[in-house]
Design a protein around this motif. Structure first.
Motif, mmCIF file in Angstrom:
data_model
loop_
_atom_site.group_PDB
_atom_site.id
_atom_site.type_symbol
_atom_site.label_atom_id
_atom_site.label_comp_id
_atom_site.label_asym_id
_atom_site.label_seq_id
_atom_site.Cartn_x
_atom_site.Cartn_y
_atom_site.Cartn_z
ATOM 1 N N GLU A 5 16.233 -29.672 -52.563
ATOM 2 C CA GLU A 5 17.482 -30.336 -52.165
ATOM 3 C C GLU A 5 18.538 -30.218 -53.260
ATOM 4 O OE1 GLU A 5 15.982 -34.230 -51.330
ATOM 5 O OE2 GLU A 5 16.085 -33.891 -49.161
ATOM 6 N N ILE A 6 18.141 -30.404 -54.495
ATOM 7 C CA ILE A 6 19.081 -30.311 -55.623
ATOM 8 C C ILE A 6 19.641 -28.894 -55.720
ATOM 9 C CG2 ILE A 6 19.284 -30.411 -58.140
ATOM 10 C CD1 ILE A 6 17.268 -32.724 -58.063
ATOM 11 N N VAL A 7 18.781 -27.893 -55.587
ATOM 12 C CA VAL A 7 19.234 -26.498 -55.638
ATOM 13 C C VAL A 7 20.213 -26.229 -54.498
ATOM 14 C CG1 VAL A 7 18.476 -24.105 -55.384
ATOM 15 C CG2 VAL A 7 17.224 -25.652 -56.879
ATOM 16 N N LEU A 8 19.923 -26.711 -53.301
ATOM 17 C CA LEU A 8 20.823 -26.517 -52.160
ATOM 18 C C LEU A 8 22.169 -27.205 -52.394
ATOM 19 C CD1 LEU A 8 18.443 -26.848 -49.077
ATOM 20 C CD2 LEU A 8 19.655 -24.825 -49.859
ATOM 21 N N TYR A 9 22.157 -28.419 -52.893
ATOM 22 C CA TYR A 9 23.402 -29.126 -53.159
ATOM 23 C C TYR A 9 24.245 -28.418 -54.221
ATOM 24 C CZ TYR A 9 21.662 -33.077 -50.424
ATOM 25 O OH TYR A 9 21.195 -33.874 -49.415
ATOM 26 N N VAL A 10 23.593 -27.939 -55.260
ATOM 27 C CA VAL A 10 24.313 -27.220 -56.319
ATOM 28 C C VAL A 10 24.884 -25.908 -55.767
ATOM 29 C CG1 VAL A 10 24.011 -25.990 -58.516
ATOM 30 C CG2 VAL A 10 23.056 -28.282 -58.218
ATOM 31 N N ALA A 11 24.119 -25.196 -54.946
ATOM 32 C CA ALA A 11 24.615 -23.953 -54.347
ATOM 33 C C ALA A 11 25.797 -24.245 -53.419
ATOM 34 C CB ALA A 11 23.497 -23.249 -53.591
ATOM 35 N N LEU A 12 25.698 -25.289 -52.618
ATOM 36 C CA LEU A 12 26.782 -25.673 -51.718
ATOM 37 C C LEU A 12 28.026 -26.083 -52.516
ATOM 38 C CD1 LEU A 12 27.603 -26.108 -48.773
ATOM 39 C CD2 LEU A 12 26.743 -28.440 -48.958
ATOM 40 N N LEU A 13 27.829 -26.845 -53.555
ATOM 41 C CA LEU A 13 28.947 -27.251 -54.416
ATOM 42 C C LEU A 13 29.585 -26.018 -55.072
ATOM 43 C CD1 LEU A 13 30.596 -29.507 -55.772
ATOM 44 C CD2 LEU A 13 28.893 -29.508 -57.586
ATOM 45 N N GLY A 14 28.765 -25.065 -55.482
ATOM 46 C CA GLY A 14 29.280 -23.832 -56.079
ATOM 47 C C GLY A 14 30.116 -23.037 -55.092
ATOM 48 N N MET A 15 29.654 -22.906 -53.845
ATOM 49 C CA MET A 15 30.412 -22.159 -52.834
ATOM 50 C C MET A 15 31.731 -22.862 -52.513
ATOM 51 S SD MET A 15 27.529 -20.494 -50.273
ATOM 52 C CE MET A 15 27.241 -21.984 -49.392
ATOM 53 N N VAL A 16 31.729 -24.161 -52.397
ATOM 54 C CA VAL A 16 32.965 -24.909 -52.131
ATOM 55 C C VAL A 16 33.926 -24.767 -53.308
ATOM 56 C CG1 VAL A 16 33.912 -27.241 -51.819
ATOM 57 C CG2 VAL A 16 31.907 -26.520 -50.507
ATOM 58 N N SER A 17 33.408 -24.815 -54.513
ATOM 59 C CA SER A 17 34.249 -24.657 -55.700
ATOM 60 C C SER A 17 34.891 -23.275 -55.748
ATOM 61 C CB SER A 17 33.437 -24.883 -56.974
ATOM 62 O OG SER A 17 32.936 -26.181 -57.015
ATOM 63 N N VAL A 18 34.121 -22.242 -55.442
ATOM 64 C CA VAL A 18 34.653 -20.875 -55.424
ATOM 65 C C VAL A 18 35.750 -20.764 -54.368
ATOM 66 C CG1 VAL A 18 34.079 -18.487 -54.812
ATOM 67 C CG2 VAL A 18 32.640 -19.748 -56.412
ATOM 68 N N PHE A 19 35.538 -21.342 -53.201
ATOM 69 C CA PHE A 19 36.531 -21.314 -52.135
ATOM 70 C C PHE A 19 37.825 -22.009 -52.575
ATOM 71 C CE2 PHE A 19 38.497 -23.406 -48.468
ATOM 72 C CZ PHE A 19 38.843 -22.285 -47.726
ATOM 73 N N ILE A 20 37.703 -23.171 -53.192
ATOM 74 C CA ILE A 20 38.887 -23.924 -53.644
ATOM 75 C C ILE A 20 39.623 -23.159 -54.737
ATOM 76 C CG2 ILE A 20 39.611 -26.025 -54.870
ATOM 77 C CD1 ILE A 20 37.425 -27.511 -53.277
ATOM 78 N N VAL A 21 38.930 -22.591 -55.692
ATOM 79 C CA VAL A 21 39.564 -21.834 -56.773
ATOM 80 C C VAL A 21 40.260 -20.588 -56.219
ATOM 81 C CG1 VAL A 21 39.090 -20.455 -58.838
ATOM 82 C CG2 VAL A 21 38.096 -22.727 -58.612
ATOM 83 N N ASN A 22 39.612 -19.868 -55.307
ATOM 84 C CA ASN A 22 40.240 -18.684 -54.705
ATOM 85 C C ASN A 22 41.488 -19.051 -53.915
ATOM 86 O OD1 ASN A 22 38.585 -16.734 -55.757
ATOM 87 N ND2 ASN A 22 37.162 -16.767 -54.025
#
Length: 166
Positions: A5-22
């Motif tokens: 669950e922690i790995v999934l949350y971190v991966a999801l947070l990473g994808m959302v962060s990349v989307f926001i930065v782009n």
């Protein structure tokens, strides 16, 4: 909470962060490009307006120092509007130097008509002589953005008759 669950949350947070930065980078680039377009168009319009106003007030084109049909043209105008007392005519010159347009009125210094943030790549004049000696000048100005990141360019044309030739 498990490790998966922690790995999934971190991966999801990473994808959302990349989307926001782009998205933020895209918005910044669009704003910078629009600003460069405005700057280029404003420079071209200021130069062309000053040029057409001077041509419309001129009595004649001074041929010996004017350079026609060249992308690095020069235009010299004889006018009474800026003449000094006791002189029948004064001269106004327009030319390009190092990607900037300059104007010089007789007895005055050089005035830059384009900013350093824009580069003038074409400053072309065509002399038009019609029947009955009527004279006009067609001016073409191409201005490019000085910043290499945004290759913005605008080309403006104007044909203006000399004073008394309309």
């Amino acid at each position: 909470m498990s490790l998966i669950e922690i790995v999934l949350y971190v991966a999801l947070l990473g994808m959302v962060s990349v989307f926001i930065v782009n998205t933020f980078i895209q918005i910044t680039n669009v704003y910078a490009r629009a600003r460069a377009e405005r700057e280029v168009l404003a420079n071209a319009r200021v130069a062309l307006t000053a040029l057409t106003d001077a041509i419309a007030q001129a009595q004649a084109v001074y041929g010996p120092t004017s350079r026609f049909n060249s992308d690095t043209g020069q235009l010299s105008l004889a006018t009474a509007a800026t003449s000094t007392p006791g002189e029948a005519r004064a001269y106004i010159d327009f030319w390009i130097d190092n990607g900037r347009i300059f104007e010089r009125m007789e007895g005055q210094g050089n005035v830059a008509l384009s900013a350093a943030t824009a580069r003038v790549s074409m400053f072309r004049f065509e002399r038009i002589i019609q029947t009955l000696g009527r004279e006009a000048v067609r001016a073409t100005i191409r201005v490019d953005a000085a910043a290499v990141k945004f290759p913005v360019s605008v080309t403006l044309n104007a044909t203006t008759a000399l004073r008394g030739n309309y």
